[in-house]
Design a protein around this motif. Structure first.
Motif, short mmCIF file in Angstrom:
data_model
loop_
_atom_site.label_atom_id
_atom_site.label_comp_id
_atom_site.label_asym_id
_atom_site.label_seq_id
_atom_site.Cartn_x
_atom_site.Cartn_y
_atom_site.Cartn_z
N GLN A 39 -5.45 -27.85 9.37
CA GLN A 39 -5.82 -28.31 10.73
C GLN A 39 -4.50 -27.78 11.69
O GLN A 39 -3.32 -27.80 11.30
N ALA A 40 -5.03 -27.11 12.01
CA ALA A 40 -4.72 -26.41 13.54
C ALA A 40 -4.30 -27.67 14.47
O ALA A 40 -5.22 -27.89 14.74
N PRO A 41 -3.12 -27.75 15.70
CA PRO A 41 -3.19 -28.68 16.77
C PRO A 41 -4.00 -28.44 17.56
O PRO A 41 -4.12 -27.26 17.75
N GLY A 42 -5.13 -28.88 17.54
CA GLY A 42 -5.70 -29.46 18.58
C GLY A 42 -7.51 -28.73 18.08
O GLY A 42 -8.23 -28.58 19.14
N ALA A 92 0.18 -23.76 10.80
CA ALA A 92 -1.06 -26.16 10.72
C ALA A 92 -0.31 -26.46 9.69
O ALA A 92 0.56 -26.25 8.83
N GLN A 125 3.38 -29.21 6.66
CA GLN A 125 3.39 -28.30 7.51
C GLN A 125 4.03 -26.87 7.48
O GLN A 125 5.26 -26.55 6.38
N THR A 127 4.74 -23.31 9.46
CA THR A 127 4.64 -22.44 11.05
C THR A 127 5.28 -21.57 10.08
O THR A 127 6.52 -20.70 9.96
#
Length: 130
Positions: A39-42, A92, A125, A127
Motif C-alpha cells: 500500500q502506497a500513500p494515498g 510502499a 516499509q 522506500t
C-alpha cells in the motif's frame, strides 16, 4: 495464536534489490497460501504476489512480473519476496498475508485477492529513492 512476523525492507536506490521475509512462529507455513500486498500513500492496498500451499502455483501482478519472486522455505518456515530492479513506484508498506489452504487450488489460482487472506503481518516499509 497464528501470527505473521515480517522482516526486511528499508531504503534502496532505484535498480537495487531487497528481500522481505515472514514467518509464523509455532505454525507450519507450508499449510497456508501466502501472499504479499503493498500500500502506497494515498492508494489502495494491492496484491503483489502469492504462492499456494504446495508451491505449485504462483501469481504476480503485472507491475512486478519479471522483477519480484515469491518463495517459501519449508525448512525455515519462512515465506519471502525477492525484489529486484526496484523502481520509485515500488515504494510502499508491504504486508505478508496467509490463509489456511486445504490443497484444493482455492487460493492463488491466477489472482491474489485481499479478501481471501485471514492473517496479516505488521507491515514493512520499502522506500526506493536516490
Amino acid at each position: 495464536q497464528f501470527q505473521l512476523v515480517e522482516s526486511g525492507g528499508g531504503l534502496v536506490q532505484p535498480g537495487g534489490s531487497l528481500r522481505l521475509s515472514c514467518t509464523s512462529p509455532g505454525y507450519f507455513l507450508r499449510y497456508y497460501a501466502t501472499a504479499w500486498f503493498r500500500q502506497a500513500p494515498g492508494k489502495e492496498r494491492e496484491g503483489v504476489a502469492c504462492i499456494n500451499r504446495d508451491n505449485g502455483s504462483t501469481f504476480y501482478a503485472d507491475s512486478v512480473k519479471g522483477r519480484f519472486t515469491i518463495s517459501r522455505d519449508d525448512g525455515k518456515n519462512t515465506a519471502s519476496l525477492q525484489m529486484n530492479s526496484l523502481k520509485p513506484e515500488d515504494t510502499a508498506v508491504y504486508y505478508c498475508a496467509a490463509v489456511y489452504d486445504p490443497g484444493t487450488n482455492e487460493f492463488c489460482s491466477g489472482y491474489v485477492k485481499e479478501a481471501d487472506y485471514r492473517f496479516w503481518g505488521q507491515g514493512s516499509q520499502v522506500t526506493v529513492s536516490s
